[in-house]
Each structure stands twice: as C-alpha cells, then as structure tokens.
Design an enzyme around this catalytic site. Structure first.
Site, PDB file in Angstrom:
ATOM      1  N   ASN A  38      31.388 114.232  76.779  1.00  0.00           N
ATOM      2  CA  ASN A  38      32.115 113.579  77.862  1.00  0.00           C
ATOM      3  C   ASN A  38      32.867 114.666  78.620  1.00  0.00           C
ATOM      4  O   ASN A  38      33.872 115.183  78.142  1.00  0.00           O
ATOM      5  CB  ASN A  38      33.083 112.547  77.264  1.00  0.00           C
ATOM      6  CG  ASN A  38      33.980 111.920  78.313  1.00  0.00           C
ATOM      7  OD1 ASN A  38      33.793 112.129  79.512  1.00  0.00           O
ATOM      8  ND2 ASN A  38      34.966 111.157  77.861  1.00  0.00           N
ATOM      9  N   LYS A  97      34.537 114.415  81.247  1.00  0.00           N
ATOM     10  CA  LYS A  97      35.752 113.907  81.914  1.00  0.00           C
ATOM     11  C   LYS A  97      35.805 114.427  83.365  1.00  0.00           C
ATOM     12  O   LYS A  97      34.763 114.623  83.964  1.00  0.00           O
ATOM     13  CB  LYS A  97      36.998 114.274  81.103  1.00  0.00           C
ATOM     14  CG  LYS A  97      36.856 113.831  79.642  1.00  0.00           C
ATOM     15  CD  LYS A  97      38.126 113.901  78.852  1.00  0.00           C
ATOM     16  CE  LYS A  97      37.837 113.437  77.419  1.00  0.00           C
ATOM     17  NZ  LYS A  97      39.048 113.430  76.595  1.00  0.00           N
ATOM     18  N   HIS A 131      37.119 103.834  77.440  1.00  0.00           N
ATOM     19  CA  HIS A 131      37.751 105.079  76.989  1.00  0.00           C
ATOM     20  C   HIS A 131      39.275 104.932  77.096  1.00  0.00           C
ATOM     21  O   HIS A 131      39.778 104.324  78.039  1.00  0.00           O
ATOM     22  CB  HIS A 131      37.269 106.252  77.835  1.00  0.00           C
ATOM     23  CG  HIS A 131      37.617 107.573  77.237  1.00  0.00           C
ATOM     24  ND1 HIS A 131      38.885 108.101  77.316  1.00  0.00           N
ATOM     25  CD2 HIS A 131      36.893 108.448  76.506  1.00  0.00           C
ATOM     26  CE1 HIS A 131      38.908 109.254  76.663  1.00  0.00           C
ATOM     27  NE2 HIS A 131      37.708 109.491  76.166  1.00  0.00           N
ATOM     28  N   GLU A 133      41.468 106.895  78.067  1.00  0.00           N
ATOM     29  CA  GLU A 133      42.037 107.386  79.330  1.00  0.00           C
ATOM     30  C   GLU A 133      41.907 106.333  80.425  1.00  0.00           C
ATOM     31  O   GLU A 133      42.750 106.234  81.306  1.00  0.00           O
ATOM     32  CB  GLU A 133      41.372 108.719  79.723  1.00  0.00           C
ATOM     33  CG  GLU A 133      41.861 109.843  78.815  1.00  0.00           C
ATOM     34  CD  GLU A 133      40.865 110.960  78.556  1.00  0.00           C
ATOM     35  OE1 GLU A 133      39.872 111.070  79.295  1.00  0.00           O
ATOM     36  OE2 GLU A 133      41.083 111.718  77.585  1.00  0.00           O
ATOM     37  N   GLU A 188      37.796 106.588  68.700  1.00  0.00           N
ATOM     38  CA  GLU A 188      38.560 107.720  69.216  1.00  0.00           C
ATOM     39  C   GLU A 188      40.047 107.423  69.124  1.00  0.00           C
ATOM     40  O   GLU A 188      40.619 106.798  70.031  1.00  0.00           O
ATOM     41  CB  GLU A 188      38.203 107.973  70.687  1.00  0.00           C
ATOM     42  CG  GLU A 188      36.751 108.351  70.919  1.00  0.00           C
ATOM     43  CD  GLU A 188      36.589 109.184  72.191  1.00  0.00           C
ATOM     44  OE1 GLU A 188      35.892 110.198  72.109  1.00  0.00           O
ATOM     45  OE2 GLU A 188      37.170 108.842  73.234  1.00  0.00           O
ATOM     46  N   GLY A 226      42.155 115.448  72.818  1.00  0.00           N
ATOM     47  CA  GLY A 226      42.677 116.571  73.600  1.00  0.00           C
ATOM     48  C   GLY A 226      43.909 117.215  73.007  1.00  0.00           C
ATOM     49  O   GLY A 226      44.585 117.991  73.679  1.00  0.00           O
ATOM     50  N   SER A 247      39.162 115.753  69.531  1.00  0.00           N
ATOM     51  CA  SER A 247      39.285 117.151  69.111  1.00  0.00           C
ATOM     52  C   SER A 247      38.153 117.615  68.194  1.00  0.00           C
ATOM     53  O   SER A 247      38.382 118.396  67.263  1.00  0.00           O
ATOM     54  CB  SER A 247      40.658 117.394  68.460  1.00  0.00           C
ATOM     55  OG  SER A 247      41.692 117.149  69.403  1.00  0.00           O
TER      56      SER A 247
HETATM   57  P1  13P Z   1      38.475 115.864  73.120  1.00  0.00           P
HETATM   58  O1  13P Z   1      37.213 116.252  72.357  1.00  0.00           O
HETATM   59  O2  13P Z   1      38.762 116.811  74.258  1.00  0.00           O
HETATM   60  O3  13P Z   1      39.622 115.633  72.204  1.00  0.00           O
HETATM   61  O4  13P Z   1      38.165 114.477  73.841  1.00  0.00           O
HETATM   62  C1  13P Z   1      37.586 113.464  73.104  1.00  0.00           C
HETATM   63  C2  13P Z   1      37.198 112.372  74.024  1.00  0.00           C
HETATM   64  O5  13P Z   1      38.036 111.714  74.608  1.00  0.00           O
HETATM   65  C3  13P Z   1      35.766 112.127  74.232  1.00  0.00           C
HETATM   66  O6  13P Z   1      35.552 110.957  74.934  1.00  0.00           O
END
Ligand code: 13P
Length: 255
Positions: A9, A11, A94, A96, A164, A170, A210
């Site tokens: 992803n 982002k 997600h 976010e 997640e 992150g 992560s």
């Molecule tokens: P990170 O791997 O940057 O922690 O993000 C995970 C994520 O949100 C994947 O959708």
C-alpha cells in the site's frame, strides 16, 4: 489451502514518474517469485501507467480507496466501475480512511458491496486504536468493524481481510507475531459465525503495521497469518522484494 498474499500500500506517496521508477526497480524480481499472490496499490494517478507495466506479469494491481456510487455528480470521486477496468483489488476500511476521513462501518459496508458488484476484490482492513488495545477492547472493536463491513453480504471468497492495529501503523512498533495471530484467529471465528466455518478457513487474512524485511518471518511463520499488507517498506524496491521472497520461502516450506 490458502495461498499466501502480500500487498504493498503506497498510500499518498510517489508522483507518476516515481511510481514508474519504483515498479521498474522491482518488476523482474517480484515477477519471478512463485507461490505468493503479489499486489501493488499505487495512488490513483498512477494506476493506468502501472497497469500497463504489469501486463503479462504475475503481479496484480489494487487501488487504495473508491466511492460506493457507480457514477454521477460526485466531484473528485472514483468508482468501483472505473477501477474494475484496471484493478483486481481495492483496499477498503483502512484506518487512515476511518480516522482522517470519517469513514464509518456503514460507509465501508457500502463500499464493500459496490466493489463486489463490480468484481473488484476488497482487501478489508480492521484494527483497534491504542487506547482500545490498552483497554482490552481489541476483539470488541474488530468484531464490530467486521460485522459492520460485511452486513448483508453473502459469503464470498473474493475477499481478503487485513488486521492492522492502528497503533502499529507507521510507528515502527509492530505487533508481535503471537498477538497478531491471536487476533487473526479471532477474526476467523467471527467469519465462521457470520458466514461459515469453511469460509473462515478459506479466506486469506493478513497482518499489517510496520512490517519490514526484518520482521516479516515472525508473522508468516504463524499458520493463521496468510501474508502482509505493507506500507512504508513497500516503497523500497529491495525491501518489498525481500518481504515477498521470505513469504514464499517460509509458506512454501509449510506445505
Ligand atoms: P506501515 O507498514 O507503514 O506501518 O503501514 C501499514 C499499512 O497501513 C498498510 O496498509
């Protein structure tokens, strides 16, 4: 037998030029890895270019979001109908999207329905926040998100679930393999109740938060965890390739 699955992803990262460069950097190596379903989810503006670059390869394409209406006066939105010509997958729910853009379980549910109606396979994300985790509410939150997202949806195998935990995204503070496996086992139990035991056994469930080349083995060594949804580390060609390679190697051994 569930086939292992790793998705990147990206982002809100990479310009169209950078996206093409990143795909070029990983394409050949990633293409050759067998036994893992590999998916790249670049930003909308790069989907066309990346889909052309992936043609004839074993790598699949996913989008990061969509709107639930098929078309119409929704300025700035992208529909599942539009995506269905380009992508096989779409990330939905997600954290976010939930926390920065106010997506509720009901909105996620409408999106899952719209995606499936246009033959897009949802990668449905669920996960608790830090304070919910600390209050011992992980199962309650994940169960509510799953029941909400899948409300009124007939059992489908074209669905991937990603656990997640928000506090692991992150932050560099991944969950432990044991924690992730326990919650994923719980997610399977919810799917078994909602749909059936066989559906719960067949659906792929990933861990995300992560994930790196250094810790991927810890997760996929668990039978419950079918792969990973990778954020930051999917923007580094070598590291993403290594995550997929390790997944192929470890899951291949368990067959
Ligand atoms: P990170 O791997 O940057 O922690 O993000 C995970 C994520 O949100 C994947 O959708």
């Amino acid at each position: 037998m569930r086939s292992p699955f790793v998705a990147g992803n990206w982002k809100m990262n990479t310009t169209a030029t950078e996206a093409e460069r990143l795909v070029l950097e990983m394409l050949d190596k990633l293409d050759k890895i067998e036994g893992v379903e590999k998916v790249l989810c670049p930003p909308f503006v790069s989907l066309v270019a990346v889909s052309m670059m992936l043609q004839g390869s074993s790598i699949k394409l996913g989008a990061q979001n969509m709107y639930f209406e098929a078309k119409g006066a929704y300025t700035g939105e992208i529909s599942s109908l539009m995506l269905s010509e380009l992508c096989e997958f779409v990330i939905l729910g997600h954290s976010e999207r939930r926390w920065y853009f106010g997506e509720t379980d009901e909105i996620v549910n409408r999106k899952v329905k719209a995606a499936l109606a246009n033959k897009l396979k949802p990668i449905l994300c669920v996960g608790e926040r830090l304070e919910e985790n600390e209050a011992g509410r992980t199962e309650e939150v994940v169960s509510r998100q799953l029941r909400g997202a899948l409300d009124g949806i007939e059992p489908v195998r074209d669905l991937v679930i990603a656990y997640e935990p928000v506090w692991a995204i992150g932050t560099g503070k991944a969950a432990s393999g044991k924690q992730a496996a326990a919650t994923i086992q719980f997610i399977r139990a919810v799917v078994a109740k909602l749909w059936s035991k066989s559906m719960a056994q067949d659906l792929r469930i990933l861990y995300g938060g992560s994930v790196t080349g250094a810790n991927i083995a810890e997760f996929i060594s668990y039978l419950e965890i079918d792969g990973a949804l990778v954020g930051g580390a999917s923007l580094k060609a070598e590291e993403f390739v290594s995550i997929v390679e390790k997944t192929a190697e470890i899951k291949g051994r368990k067959k």
